[in-house]
Design a protein around this motif. Structure first.
Motif, PDB file in Angstrom:
ATOM      1  N   GLY A 266       0.793  -1.224   0.000  1.00 43.12           N
ATOM      2  CA  GLY A 266       0.000   0.000   0.000  1.00 43.12           C
ATOM      3  C   GLY A 266       0.823   1.270   0.000  1.00 43.12           C
ATOM      4  N   GLN A 267       2.136   1.170  -0.266  1.00 43.06           N
ATOM      5  CA  GLN A 267       2.981   2.361  -0.368  1.00 43.06           C
ATOM      6  C   GLN A 267       2.850   2.943  -1.775  1.00 43.06           C
ATOM      7  OE1 GLN A 267       6.617   0.305   0.618  1.00 43.06           O
ATOM      8  NE2 GLN A 267       6.553   0.994   2.742  1.00 43.06           N
ATOM      9  N   VAL A 268       2.778   4.259  -1.851  1.00 41.20           N
ATOM     10  CA  VAL A 268       2.433   4.940  -3.100  1.00 41.20           C
ATOM     11  C   VAL A 268       3.533   5.920  -3.494  1.00 41.20           C
ATOM     12  CG1 VAL A 268       0.702   6.394  -4.253  1.00 41.20           C
ATOM     13  CG2 VAL A 268      -0.010   4.752  -2.489  1.00 41.20           C
ATOM     14  N   VAL A 269       3.790   6.022  -4.799  1.00 39.47           N
ATOM     15  CA  VAL A 269       4.743   7.013  -5.308  1.00 39.47           C
ATOM     16  C   VAL A 269       4.094   7.811  -6.424  1.00 39.47           C
ATOM     17  CG1 VAL A 269       6.820   5.726  -4.690  1.00 39.47           C
ATOM     18  CG2 VAL A 269       5.759   5.351  -6.929  1.00 39.47           C
ATOM     19  N   ASP A 299      14.218  18.179 -12.031  1.00 37.46           N
ATOM     20  CA  ASP A 299      12.928  17.593 -11.695  1.00 37.46           C
ATOM     21  C   ASP A 299      13.115  16.224 -11.047  1.00 37.46           C
ATOM     22  OD1 ASP A 299      11.465  19.710 -12.702  1.00 37.46           O
ATOM     23  OD2 ASP A 299      11.294  18.838 -14.711  1.00 37.46           O
ATOM     24  N   GLY A 300      12.185  15.884 -10.164  1.00 37.58           N
ATOM     25  CA  GLY A 300      12.164  14.566  -9.550  1.00 37.58           C
ATOM     26  C   GLY A 300      10.935  13.808 -10.017  1.00 37.58           C
ATOM     27  N   ALA A 301      10.862  12.520  -9.702  1.00 35.94           N
ATOM     28  CA  ALA A 301       9.714  11.711 -10.090  1.00 35.94           C
ATOM     29  C   ALA A 301       9.663  10.448  -9.266  1.00 35.94           C
ATOM     30  CB  ALA A 301       9.774  11.352 -11.580  1.00 35.94           C
ATOM     31  N   GLY A 302       8.459   9.956  -9.047  1.00 39.81           N
ATOM     32  CA  GLY A 302       8.240   8.637  -8.476  1.00 39.81           C
ATOM     33  C   GLY A 302       7.337   7.888  -9.440  1.00 39.81           C
ATOM     34  N   SER A 303       7.913   7.002 -10.248  1.00 44.84           N
ATOM     35  CA  SER A 303       7.148   6.320 -11.289  1.00 44.84           C
ATOM     36  C   SER A 303       6.627   4.959 -10.862  1.00 44.84           C
ATOM     37  CB  SER A 303       8.014   6.153 -12.548  1.00 44.84           C
ATOM     38  OG  SER A 303       8.418   7.402 -13.055  1.00 44.84           O
ATOM     39  N   ASP A 304       7.400   4.235 -10.043  1.00 43.32           N
ATOM     40  CA  ASP A 304       6.988   2.886  -9.661  1.00 43.32           C
ATOM     41  C   ASP A 304       7.700   2.496  -8.372  1.00 43.32           C
ATOM     42  OD1 ASP A 304       5.563   0.535  -9.895  1.00 43.32           O
ATOM     43  OD2 ASP A 304       6.880  -0.360 -11.401  1.00 43.32           O
ATOM     44  N   VAL A 311      12.184   2.503  -5.144  1.00 45.81           N
ATOM     45  CA  VAL A 311      11.417   3.435  -5.975  1.00 45.81           C
ATOM     46  C   VAL A 311      12.267   3.856  -7.157  1.00 45.81           C
ATOM     47  CG1 VAL A 311      10.270   5.693  -6.033  1.00 45.81           C
ATOM     48  CG2 VAL A 311      10.154   4.292  -3.962  1.00 45.81           C
ATOM     49  N   VAL A 312      11.634   3.953  -8.336  1.00 47.63           N
ATOM     50  CA  VAL A 312      12.320   4.494  -9.500  1.00 47.63           C
ATOM     51  C   VAL A 312      11.569   5.724 -10.006  1.00 47.63           C
ATOM     52  CG1 VAL A 312      13.418   2.370 -10.265  1.00 47.63           C
ATOM     53  CG2 VAL A 312      11.101   2.907 -11.056  1.00 47.63           C
ATOM     54  N   GLY A 313      12.331   6.642 -10.562  1.00 46.15           N
ATOM     55  CA  GLY A 313      11.770   7.847 -11.144  1.00 46.15           C
ATOM     56  C   GLY A 313      12.873   8.685 -11.744  1.00 46.15           C
ATOM     57  N   GLY A 314      12.623   9.281 -12.925  1.00 47.67           N
ATOM     58  CA  GLY A 314      13.689  10.018 -13.586  1.00 47.67           C
ATOM     59  C   GLY A 314      14.841   9.078 -13.886  1.00 47.67           C
TER      60      GLY A 314
END
Length: 363
Positions: A266-269, A299-304, A311-314
């Motif tokens: 249930g953790q969300v990004v 810029d930052g991101a939380g994609s998955d 966590v991955v992003g950017g």
């Protein structure tokens, strides 16, 4: 004096133990790793991660050239294309299937499913997600090569039109291992609505009170869905749908917050878009939304996010330490020490020197 000394020692040991418990849960660490780029390219955008920590996305030259990649333990592999110059890998299953889109020689973008070094052309469209059975979901053209695009499911060499919510177009963005599909569809009111499709039926998930637009971006094994919804305030909010109820996940300020991924815990990004300045990635867990650190001023991101909390992003991979525990309350600390405190005047001075500064029971 013997009793006083014994009381003092016990008190010190209890307080020392309490301080160790508090200190061991006082902070959470996060490591940030740059994923690098494919040889000959300058940019990287991570899109998905599986339970084994394998990452997919796209690496490009900032212009007309890009390639889908698979990143595994520091090694980034070029997955190639379907004959064109551009490609993106959007999602990866735990069994190693990869879904994405690639330009073909005629410059059209086609959906693909990659497995064991082989990239299969699924036809005109884009595949955003794939489950462990190799079912891919995305946006396709099951009846015509002309717009509009429909939410579709590719499986066993066949493409299934998932329908719409009454409008002309839609797209699927994720699928879980139970075959539940989420996405967004044009509705009869002229706005895009989040949907859940299962067993042949597409259900409108709705949105926040007063909403017009909503979109569902990810679904976990328990059927929890995350995405975004415009609220009555006209601002886009990150939301969670669960058991027929939509929940506002809060924000980091700014003009929009979008939830892109949820793991089975249930953790969300997602991302938070400010009024000005760079975009922030966020992690939401246990009801609290925190900003993902981004080296530099970009810029930052939380994609998955996967089950291990990676966590991955950017172009970054984030790995988190233990979740901080709730600090011991002033009342609990007071109760633990009060009985010891009253024994002797000497121990009273020891207790006072260790007492938390914000204890609400402080006299």
């Amino acid at each position: 004096m013997l009793r006083m000394g014994r009381t003092l020692v016990i008190g010190l040991l209890v307080l020392f133990a309490l301080s160790l418990v508090t200190a061991s849960h006082a902070s959470s660490t996060v490591s940030v790793r740059d994923l690098g780029v494919l040889p000959g390219y300058t940019t990287t955008e991570a899109q998905g991660i599986n339970e084994a920590g394998r990452i997919v996305g796209t690496s490009g030259d900032g212009g007309s050239q890009s390639r889908p990649f698979l990143w595994n333990d520091g090694v980034m592999t070029n997955l190639g294309t379907l004959g064109g110059s551009r490609g993106i890998a959007h999602g990866i299953s735990d069994t190693g299937f990869i879904a994405g889109e690639s330009e073909v020689a005629s410059h059209e973008m086609h959906a693909f499913l990659w497995e064991n070094g082989n990239m299969k052309d699924l036809g005109l469209g884009v595949a955003f997600a794939v489950n462990d059975q190799g079912q891919a979901a995305g946006c396709g053209f099951p009846t015509s090569s002309a717009p509009p695009c429909h939410a579709v499911l590719w499986q066993s060499g066949q493409v299934t039109d998932l329908g719409t919510l009454g409008g002309r177009s839609g797209s699927a963005y994720d699928i879980n291992d139970a075959g539940q599909v989420v996405g967004s569809s044009l509705s009869t009111d002229g706005f895009m609505h989040a949907f859940l499709w299962q067993a042949g039926t597409m259900t409108d998930l709705g949105g926040l009170p007063g909403y017009q637009f909503s979109a569902a971006w990810d679904i976990n094994a328990a059927g929890q869905v995350v995405g975004s919804s415009i609220g009555a305030d006209g601002i886009t909010h990150a939301v969670l749908w669960e058991a027929g109820v939509v929940r506002d996940l809060g924000n980091l300020g700014g003009r929009a917050t979008i939830a892109y991924g949820i793991n089975d815990a249930g953790q969300v990004v997602g991302i938070s878009i400010p009024a000005d300045g760079p975009i922030d990635g966020f992690l939401w867990r246990d009801g609290v939304m925190t900003k993902l650190p981004t080296p530099g001023n970009g810029d930052g991101a939380g994609s998955d996010i996967n089950g291990a909390g990676q966590v991955v992003g950017g172009h970054y991979l984030y790995a988190f330490g233990a979740t901080p525990a709730t600090p011991m309350s002033g009342m609990a600390f007071y109760i633990a020490s009060a009985g010891l405190a009253g024994a002797t005047f000497a121990f009273y001075h020891v207790r006072r020197s260790f007492r938390p500064r914000k204890n609400p029971n402080r006299r």
